[in-house]
Scaffold this motif. Structure first.
Motif, PDB file in Angstrom:
ATOM      1  N   SER A   1      -2.127   1.213   7.356  1.00 28.95           N
ATOM      2  CA  SER A   1      -0.953   0.868   6.715  1.00 28.95           C
ATOM      3  C   SER A   1       0.291   0.811   7.696  1.00 28.95           C
ATOM      4  N   ILE A   2      -0.039   1.578   9.029  1.00 32.32           N
ATOM      5  CA  ILE A   2       0.797   1.242  10.088  1.00 32.32           C
ATOM      6  C   ILE A   2       0.264  -0.091  10.679  1.00 32.32           C
ATOM      7  N   TYR A   3      -0.754  -0.695  10.542  1.00 34.45           N
ATOM      8  CA  TYR A   3      -0.987  -1.991  11.194  1.00 34.45           C
ATOM      9  C   TYR A   3      -0.570  -2.979  10.346  1.00 34.45           C
ATOM     10  N   ASN A   4      -0.615  -2.670   9.037  1.00 31.34           N
ATOM     11  CA  ASN A   4      -0.001  -3.778   7.996  1.00 31.34           C
ATOM     12  C   ASN A   4       1.338  -3.595   8.352  1.00 31.34           C
ATOM     13  N   PHE A   5       1.853  -2.653   8.583  1.00 31.38           N
ATOM     14  CA  PHE A   5       3.609  -2.646   8.594  1.00 31.38           C
ATOM     15  C   PHE A   5       4.049  -3.406   9.993  1.00 31.38           C
ATOM     16  N   LEU A   6       3.149  -3.874  10.821  1.00 32.22           N
ATOM     17  CA  LEU A   6       3.782  -4.538  11.778  1.00 32.22           C
ATOM     18  C   LEU A   6       3.984  -5.862  11.415  1.00 32.22           C
ATOM     19  N   GLU A   7       3.608  -6.447  10.322  1.00 28.94           N
ATOM     20  CA  GLU A   7       4.096  -7.748   9.869  1.00 28.94           C
ATOM     21  C   GLU A   7       5.045  -7.721   8.746  1.00 28.94           C
ATOM     22  N   ARG A   8       6.289  -8.077   8.917  1.00 28.20           N
ATOM     23  CA  ARG A   8       7.183  -8.341   7.775  1.00 28.20           C
ATOM     24  C   ARG A   8       6.603  -8.874   6.539  1.00 28.20           C
ATOM     25  N   PRO A   9       6.177  -9.956   6.594  1.00 28.75           N
ATOM     26  CA  PRO A   9       5.625 -10.878   5.247  1.00 28.75           C
ATOM     27  C   PRO A   9       4.252 -10.014   4.491  1.00 28.75           C
ATOM     28  N   ILE A  10       3.563  -9.022   5.524  1.00 27.90           N
ATOM     29  CA  ILE A  10       2.686  -8.465   4.607  1.00 27.90           C
ATOM     30  C   ILE A  10       3.317  -7.111   3.858  1.00 27.90           C
ATOM     31  N   VAL A  11       4.397  -6.588   4.530  1.00 27.89           N
ATOM     32  CA  VAL A  11       5.226  -5.521   3.770  1.00 27.89           C
ATOM     33  C   VAL A  11       5.878  -6.187   2.565  1.00 27.89           C
TER      34      VAL A  11
END
Length: 195
Positions: free
Chosen positions: A145-155
């Protein structure tokens, strides 16, 4: 805090190195050598060592807190066959204003309180995060989840899924558009717009 205690109780005991920045003094006992090591990645002055001082896990082990920032760590990780009991080693570098040196720890658990990537190109610590993911280091928020939060489009994509599931009345979002590059940009919505 109970979640952290329970999660740490399932990990393997960490090593005990002295001299870590912002480190809680564990209570002197026979369990000192098996204190659980909590690595807190928060670079500001918030004192996590004070919060955990005197606390113990359900199995009786004390909690050793090592608090530092992403820019002050170097991570080495091994596959389980190479190092079954300690798949990760973190070198904690001394703070620039510190009198003493850094230390090497084998964290049992991770608490991330600062962003992995900052606004400047030099503030990118994804490689340290990848090492923690490689070692499957337990953490409060999942490392994925921390990794996914690195990219705004994913969030935003995850927020869009929630809005679709619950409806815009129950979960309203500001309408947004995504373009893979400037050449793909074809804005057809209302003005004013913010880019």
């Amino acid at each position: 805090m109970d979640f952290i205690r329970k999660a740490l109780a399932h990990g393997e005991p960490g090593g005990n190195s002295a001299g870590a920045p912002n480190e809680a003094e564990p209570e002197k006992s026979s369990s000192e050598a098996t204190a659980a090591t909590l690595l807190v990645l928060q670079a500001d002055a918030y004192d996590w060592a004070a919060i955990f001082r005197g606390r113990r896990l359900n199995d009786g082990r004390s909690i050793r807190v090592v608090q530092t920032g992403w820019d002050k760590i170097r991570v080495s990780a091994n596959s389980p066959r190479m190092s079954p009991s300690f798949p990760i080693v973190v070198d904690v570098l001394p703070a620039s204003d510190a009198v003493g040196g850094g230390c090497t720890i084998k964290p049992d658990f991770l608490l991330v309180r600062n962003e992995v990537r900052g606004a400047l190109g030099t503030q990118d610590y994804r490689n340290s995060l990848f090492g923690m993911m490689f070692a499957d280091l337990p953490s409060v928020n999942s490392l994925s989840s921390i990794y996914n939060f690195l990219e705004r489009p994913i969030v935003q994509a995850e927020l869009n899924k929630i809005e679709r599931r619950l409806g815009s009345e129950r979960f309203p979002l500001v309408p947004q558009a995504y373009f893979s590059s400037h050449s793909a940009m074809m804005y057809g919505d209302k003005f004013p717009c913010v880019s």
